[in-house]
Motif scaffolding. Structure first.
Motif, short mmCIF file in Angstrom:
data_model
loop_
_atom_site.label_atom_id
_atom_site.label_comp_id
_atom_site.label_asym_id
_atom_site.label_seq_id
_atom_site.Cartn_x
_atom_site.Cartn_y
_atom_site.Cartn_z
N ASP A 73 1.20 -1.04 0.08
CA ASP A 73 -0.19 0.34 -0.50
C ASP A 73 0.77 1.54 -0.19
O ASP A 73 0.13 1.86 1.04
CB ASP A 73 -0.73 0.04 1.60
CG ASP A 73 -1.38 -1.05 1.31
OD1 ASP A 73 -1.76 -1.55 -0.13
OD2 ASP A 73 -2.63 -1.51 2.38
N GLY A 74 2.07 0.82 -0.59
CA GLY A 74 2.50 2.67 -1.04
C GLY A 74 3.25 2.76 0.65
O GLY A 74 4.40 3.76 0.41
N ASP A 110 6.65 8.30 -7.73
CA ASP A 110 5.50 7.04 -6.54
C ASP A 110 6.38 6.19 -6.16
O ASP A 110 6.55 5.78 -5.69
CB ASP A 110 4.98 6.55 -7.85
CG ASP A 110 6.41 6.56 -8.55
OD1 ASP A 110 7.81 6.63 -9.02
OD2 ASP A 110 5.86 5.25 -9.98
N ALA A 111 7.58 6.99 -5.20
CA ALA A 111 8.47 6.25 -4.78
C ALA A 111 7.66 5.43 -2.99
O ALA A 111 7.10 6.88 -2.37
CB ALA A 111 9.91 6.79 -3.73
N PRO A 112 7.86 4.72 -2.69
CA PRO A 112 7.06 3.99 -1.53
C PRO A 112 7.08 5.02 -0.63
O PRO A 112 8.28 5.62 -0.45
CB PRO A 112 7.51 3.03 -1.38
CG PRO A 112 8.82 2.65 -2.42
CD PRO A 112 8.74 3.51 -2.73
N ARG A 113 6.87 5.39 0.62
CA ARG A 113 7.17 6.14 1.89
C ARG A 113 7.64 5.81 2.51
O ARG A 113 7.81 4.03 2.61
CB ARG A 113 5.42 6.56 2.37
CG ARG A 113 4.88 7.19 1.55
CD ARG A 113 3.59 7.88 3.22
NE ARG A 113 3.28 6.90 3.93
CZ ARG A 113 2.14 6.56 3.12
NH1 ARG A 113 1.11 6.46 2.43
NH2 ARG A 113 1.26 5.60 4.33
N GLY A 114 9.10 5.91 4.07
CA GLY A 114 9.65 4.73 4.36
C GLY A 114 10.42 4.48 3.80
O GLY A 114 11.73 4.17 4.07
N TYR A 115 11.36 5.63 2.29
CA TYR A 115 12.33 4.73 1.60
C TYR A 115 13.25 6.69 1.53
O TYR A 115 12.53 7.18 1.32
CB TYR A 115 12.22 4.62 -0.07
CG TYR A 115 13.26 4.56 -0.30
CD1 TYR A 115 14.50 3.85 0.15
CD2 TYR A 115 13.43 5.49 -1.17
CE1 TYR A 115 15.59 3.24 -0.91
CE2 TYR A 115 15.12 5.19 -2.20
CZ TYR A 115 15.84 4.61 -2.45
OH TYR A 115 16.57 4.07 -2.26
N PHE A 116 14.68 6.28 2.64
CA PHE A 116 15.44 7.65 2.49
C PHE A 116 16.32 6.86 2.05
O PHE A 116 17.83 7.02 2.34
CB PHE A 116 15.23 7.94 3.81
CG PHE A 116 13.90 8.40 4.55
CD1 PHE A 116 13.35 7.28 5.32
CD2 PHE A 116 13.76 9.34 4.88
CE1 PHE A 116 11.68 7.72 6.11
CE2 PHE A 116 12.57 10.35 5.14
CZ PHE A 116 11.42 9.74 5.69
N PRO A 117 16.50 7.74 0.65
CA PRO A 117 18.59 8.07 0.40
C PRO A 117 19.18 8.95 0.91
O PRO A 117 18.73 9.99 0.91
CB PRO A 117 18.05 7.79 -1.55
CG PRO A 117 16.41 8.43 -1.09
CD PRO A 117 15.35 8.50 -0.34
N LEU A 118 20.53 8.36 0.58
CA LEU A 118 21.36 9.53 1.72
C LEU A 118 23.20 9.61 0.89
O LEU A 118 23.16 8.36 0.53
CB LEU A 118 21.50 10.12 2.95
CG LEU A 118 21.82 8.72 3.50
CD1 LEU A 118 23.50 8.41 3.67
CD2 LEU A 118 21.25 9.19 5.47
N GLY A 119 24.22 10.22 0.90
CA GLY A 119 25.08 10.55 0.88
C GLY A 119 25.06 9.99 -0.41
O GLY A 119 24.70 10.94 -1.80
#
Ligand SMILES: Cc1cc2nc3c(=O)[nH]c(=O)nc-3n(C[C@H](O)[C@H](O)[C@H](O)COP(=O)(O)OP(=O)(O)OC[C@H]3O[C@@H](n4cnc5c(N)ncnc54)[C@H](O)[C@@H]3O)c2cc1C
Length: 455
Positions: free
Chosen positions: A143-144, A292-301
């Motif tokens: 569900d995203g 449309d990236a799912p919530r809860g995904y955090f890219p960094l660096g």
């Protein structure tokens, strides 16, 4: 209950994020595909790091990185000092520096030494579980919303996943889109050396670095910890002739051309401790989340921003991302998963000026090199080139204020020196000293380098 956080990738950004979040009360699990470092720093040079191949290349630690470490992970900085990492002044000023300029230093450390110190800090945190030698992928969103990570052992549920898997990873690529991309125009060739026991480190030109600003190639020598130093010689990607730099004997013949490096090798004082390692395929890349990236995904660096390593900005940007993310999570109310779109947008905005600036510098330097290699006139190109901060530093005897501005900018302690006034002052210096031509003319020519390779 605090959110359960997965960090995929235990390099600089991942480990820093984990420590900062654990210290703010979060439970964090780190998944790192490579083995952990050896316990003893004396063995760190041979720590296999296939997941971070840049470990085989010099790293310079700029003022912003040092400031972020000092303010946010002071124990890591202290541990590095306690284990032989010196800070070499980059202020150019004799006597006390102005408030805010105390970070005009460069830490002389191998990259492996930094990661070794970060691992020691992780080991002291009861809220971090580190899974070394474990490769992880993202679990399927429901569900995203991203629900966790997948390893060979199965799916593990988490509330939030931080993607700190670095430059070459494919993790999360389906959720990322490129905002901007440009070639770096350079292939690195690096070799590490050790000074004989008891030999004093010779003086360096700029903090921990001495630069040979060649035309058609460039070289730099970097001081590290424990008597180790390294040399990088860069070439154009298409330059087949300079591919011979991969041959260690040919590499050392070219190194012997550089008078500035000679004190390091006098009286047989230095021994090579690595092969010559090339690093092709370097690009400047800026990424953001797809809508449309799912919530809860955090890219960094490096997942968000890759910049030409010549400018030494990647570590500071990765640590800045980690600090910003930890602050965002610890001050947020309720559901963290919803924060990823805004947070990533802010992370991109934060790095964007540093990224754009590197691209401009790379375009200018690459066209100078291409002209020099083809034997074409490069002097005409100087007029349109952006201010070269190293030339500004070299010319500071004529204009000390400009030199200090350039030092702050190289150190990432100010955003830019790109103003009309600065341009005018640079022009004045160029006219006084013909600084650009002088700098290039003191370096061995491209033809000298070719001859040394073939000798
Ligand atoms: C040749 C070169 C020289 C450089 N020199 C400098 C310099 O002088 N100064 C500077 O500031 N920056 C420099 N950089 C840039 C700097 O190394 C990076 O910007 C920095 O390491 C980024 O940190 P990160 O945490 O994003 O990625 P990394 O530090 O690369 O960490 C990524 C981690 O993720 C792990 N990983 C990947 N996939 C998975 C998976 N599926 N599961 C589990 N783990 C995974 C990897 O093993 C690795 O440990 C250089 C880069 C290069 C290429």
């Amino acid at each position: 209950m605090a959110a359960r956080i997965a960090v995929v990738g235990g390099g600089v950004g991942g480990l820093s994020s984990a420590i900062l979040l654990a210290r703010r009360g979060f439970e964090v699990e780190v998944f790192e595909r490579d083995a952990p470092p050896p316990a003893d720093l004396a063995d760190v040079q041979s720590w296999p790091r296939p997941g971070a191949p840049q470990s085989h290349h010099p790293h310079v630690y700029l003022g912003l990185f040092r400031r972020l470490l000092r303010e946010n992970l002071p124990d890591v900085l202290r541990d590095m000092h306690d284990h032989g990492v010196d800070e070499l002044p980059f202020s150019g000023i004799r006597g006390p520096v102005e408030p805010g300029d105390e970070d005009l230093v460069m830490m002389a450390a191998r990259r492996n030494t930094l990661e070794w110190a970060l691992h020691r800090a992780v080991a002291g945190e009861s809220r971090i579980r580190l899974h070394s030698g474990v490769s992880a992928q993202l679990a399927e969103p429901v569900d995203g919303v991203l629900t966790g990570v997948r390893t060979a052992a199965g799916v593990v549920d988490f509330d939030v996943v931080i993607d700190a898997t670095g430059a070459r990873s494919k993790v999360g690529q389906q959720y990322l889109e490129t905002v901007s991309e440009a070639e770096c125009g350079k292939v690195y060739n690096s070799r590490f050396y050790a000074l004989r026991d008891g030999v004093q480190r010779p003086p360096l030109q700029h903090g921990s670095v001495t630069v040979v600003d060649g035309l058609g190639y460039g070289a730099a020598l970097f001081a590290h910890d424990c008597g180790v130093f390294s040399i990088d010689i860069g070439r154009l990607p298409e330059d087949e002739a300079l591919k011979k730099l991969r041959d260690p004997d040919a590499f050392d013949r070219v190194v012997a051309l550089f008078d500035k490096f000679a004190p390091w090798f006098a009286a047989g004082n230095a021994t090579p401790i690595s092969d010559v390692v090339p690093m092709p395929g370097l690009r400047n890349v800026l990424r953001t989340l797809k809508p449309d990236a799912p919530r809860g995904y955090f890219p960094l660096g490096d997942r968000v921003c890759l910049t030409d390593p010549t400018f030494g900005r990647g570590l500071a940007l990765a640590l800045a991302h980690a600090v910003r993310l930890a602050e965002t999570f610890s001050t947020a109310d309720g559901d963290l998963t919803r924060l990823n779109a805004r947070t990533t947008r802010e992370q991109v905005e934060f790095v964007r000026p540093w990224f754009d600036d590197v691209v401009v510098q790379d375009v200018a330097r690459t066209s100078l090199w291409r002209a020099a290699v083809k034997g074409e006139s490069w002097q005409d190109l100087l007029a349109d080139a952006p201010p070269n901060p190293f030339l500004m530093i070299d010319a500071e005897e004529h204009d000390p204020e400009l030199g200090l501005a350039a030092r702050r900018y190289v150190s990432m302690l100010t955003r830019t020196v790109d103003t009309t006034e600065v341009y005018e002052r640079i022009q004045a210096i160029m006219e006084l000293s013909e600084a650009g031509e002088q700098a290039a003319s003191t370096a061995p020519t491209y033809t000298d380098v070719l001859a040394a390779l073939d000798a």
